[in-house]
Design an enzyme around this catalytic site. Structure first.
Site, short mmCIF file in Angstrom:
data_model
loop_
_atom_site.label_atom_id
_atom_site.label_comp_id
_atom_site.label_asym_id
_atom_site.label_seq_id
_atom_site.Cartn_x
_atom_site.Cartn_y
_atom_site.Cartn_z
N GLU A 7 -27.79 4.97 79.06
CA GLU A 7 -26.05 4.73 78.20
C GLU A 7 -25.02 4.49 78.98
O GLU A 7 -25.04 4.99 79.40
CB GLU A 7 -26.37 4.17 76.27
CG GLU A 7 -24.33 3.32 76.51
CD GLU A 7 -23.71 4.61 75.25
OE1 GLU A 7 -23.05 3.77 74.45
OE2 GLU A 7 -24.12 5.57 74.89
N ASP A 18 -27.91 9.07 76.93
CA ASP A 18 -26.18 8.65 76.47
C ASP A 18 -24.96 8.97 76.81
O ASP A 18 -24.96 9.73 78.14
CB ASP A 18 -26.50 9.31 74.36
CG ASP A 18 -24.54 9.13 74.33
OD1 ASP A 18 -24.78 7.99 73.17
OD2 ASP A 18 -23.96 10.12 73.66
#
Length: 593
Positions: A277, A240
């Site tokens: 990401e 993330d």
């Protein structure tokens, strides 16, 4: 008899006590900030210094009564794994399906999700990506407020339920991607700073950042990644918001993860994948380490999402503004990023870096037409199904399955699910819940949304509205869209051009006035010197035709072309042209020259 060795890194403590079976036992200083003690397996916790409060283990594998309570031992090796023949799946040529365990089924458990794997396989899905499942405070949450990275949320089925799910996925031929969050910790139940310097001085959108410069914190992260890949048999990790990892060390934490995971992959003899990401549009993330990069396998590309979204919805507010020309979609198809050093008006500065399309395979970019962020971070969590018709929805799907990148679907998009995906929380602390709700409302008020429209994240109905309605699957528009997705999955499997990883296999022609786009893919995989008669089925080039204009497009194609897919019954091949009404698309097989 003592049968478990307890260890904890707590350099800030002058004394540590292990609490288990109702007894508090002094722990031994093992050096380097580590403490150890033997004790019975089962429920336990730690007392830090002279504090009588019992805190959970930072490396807890189970939190049966929540993140504020005591931990419980869990032996991951007790599971009778059934995936001994599983050899893994490479990401190249794959299709990812992103799901949130708590809202994917009415039951909201791993076991219930495992019962839907046949449905995913029918979509051509090869990788199931779970939003974060590590322990967070409350009963439902997106997962990005986790505070114990090694523990699996009990409401989903805990670590044992997780292992059963992974086993079921592998039995169905599906790899598992786990979304992990190493850049921040949630606001409730985070006791790690009591133990040691887990957090730095910097702050990001979510609060204080994780102190990745600290060697033991780096070890905590790397060993957590290996925990999922070893003990839980996971195949890949989605990291993330790596742009929020603050690290100026020569050996960046992403490189440390790359090296550790590559070593583990070699040891296990199956592909283990790292996907980032990132908001940076920086190809260095997926550039090999020997080429000066971090060596990750793939990264998300929001530019492709934005270009598809704007082309179909014509929404141009906020960061969508730069993507208004259809040429933005064309550039993303040919160059990977739209912002590759260009001016981002939303950011007020130049953004991104160019991709070396001569060297990087296109599958290293993971793209979507919908995902948890782009839906859930809208004020009301609305999906594009609310503004697009069936044909337009299938145009978006076509640009995923027939595009050059690794497609990722978001739960329910394949049947035009009517349920939104809203931002929901369940903070037991009244004050934290109030602040979360007020912050959400204030955020969208600044964008012009009426406060009465923004759902209260703490309202249980916000969560319940977001649960998929599987009863929709076989009726009305839901059945029509689902049939289209399944047909696209068949074509992606059968036509080599649709998984050709070369950027140079993509040729795009755009007409801004009529808002039409022609993407020609493939043909480069045909064996040199073979004749037309020798060409194997599915090896020729294809045209992907998109009409997002306001008039019918009679798209010229060569004689001998074959219509493989149309987004609506009105799409038709007549002689040497494809009839494409507004908001429609087609895939056409071209004769091999």
């Amino acid at each position: 008899m003592a049968d478990h060795e307890y260890r904890v890194w707590a350099p800030r403590a002058t004394r540590m006590r292990l609490v288990s079976e109702g007894a508090s036992t002094e722990m031994e200083d093992a050096g380097g900030g580590w403490w150890r003690q033997s004790g019975p397996a089962g429920e336990y916790g730690f007392q830090i210094g002279d504090d009588d409060a019992v805190r959970p283990d930072p490396r807890s594998r189970r939190q049966p009564r929540g993140v504020h309570d005591r931990s419980h031992t869990f032996d991951p090796h007790e599971h009778d794994w059934q995936d001994g023949d599983w050899t893994g799946r490479r990401l190249a040529g794959g299709v990812i399906y992103e799901l949130h365990v708590g809202t994917f089924t009415p039951e909201g458990t791993f076991d219930a999700a495992a019962g839907r794997l046949e449905h995913l396989a029918s979509l051509g899905v090869t990788h199931v990506e779970l939003l974060p499942v590590n322990a967070f405070n409350g009963t439902h949450n997106w997962g990005y407020d986790g505070v114990l990275w090694y523990a699996v949320q009990e409401e989903y089925g805990g670590p044992a339920g997780y292992q059963r799910f992974v086993d079921a996925c592998h039995a169905a031929g599906l790899a598992v991607i786990q979304d992990v969050v190493y850049n921040h910790l949630g606001p409730s139940g985070n006791y790690l700073p009591l133990y040691g310097p887990y957090l730095g001085d910097e702050r990001n959108t979510w609060g204080e950042v994780v102190q990745v410069r600290e060697p033991e914190v780096r070890r905590y992260i790397v060993e957590n990644a290996l925990y999922w890949l070893r003990e839980m048999h996971v195949d890949a990790l989605r990291l993330d918001a790596v742009h929020a990892l603050v690290d100026d060390a020569d050996d960046h934490i992403l490189e440390a993860l790359t090296v550790a995971v590559a070593s583990e992959s070699a040891h296990q003899g199956r592909p283990l994948t790292l996907i980032a990401e990132s908001d940076l549009n920086d190809p260095r993330l997926v550039t090999p380490r020997e080429g000066g990069g971090y060596g990750l396998d793939a990264q998300w590309s929001d530019d492709y999402h934005h270009a598809i979204h704007v082309a179909l919805t014509r929404e141009t507010t906020g960061y969508y503004g730069d993507f208004e020309p259809l040429g933005a979609l064309a550039k993303a198809l040919e160059r990977g990023f739209f912002h590759d050093g260009t001016m981002s008006t939303f950011r007020g500065r130049e953004h991104g870096h160019p991709i070396d399309v001569d060297r990087m395979p296109s599958w290293r970019l993971v793209v979507s037409a919908q995902n948890h962020d782009q839906i859930g971070n809208r004020a009301v969590g609305d999906r594009i199904v609310d503004v697009l018709d069936d044909s337009q929805l299938l145009v978006a799907a076509m640009l995923l399955y027939a595009g050059p990148f690794t497609p990722m679907l978001f739960q329910g998009e394949e049947w035009a699910a009517s349920s939104p995906f809203q931002f929901f929380t369940s903070h037991p602390e009244e004050e934290l819940g109030r602040l979360t709700a007020e912050g959400r409302i204030a955020e969208f008020a600044s964008m012009g949304w009426d406060a009465d429209v923004v759902p209260d994240p703490q309202d249980p109905e916000t969560f319940r509205r977001s649960v998929l309605r599987w009863e929709e699957l076989g009726s009305g528009r839901h059945a029509v869209v689902l049939e289209g997705y399944r047909r696209l999955a068949e074509l992606r499997r059968d036509w080599a051009a649709l998984t050709d990883p070369s950027f140079h296999a993509n040729r795009v022609v755009v007409d801004e006035e009529t808002r039409t786009l022609r993407l020609t893919r493939g043909g480069s995989l045909r064996v040199a010197g073979s004749s037309d008669a020798e060409a194997a089925p599915g090896t020729g080039p294809v045209d992907v035709l998109v009409n997002v204009g306001d008039a019918v497009w009679e798209a010229a194609v060569p004689l001998g072309a074959t219509l493989l897919f149309g987004t609506s019954p009105s799409v038709a091949l007549d002689d040497a042209a494809v009839h494409l009404p507004p908001g429609s698309g087609a895939i056409v097989a071209l004769p091999i020259a």
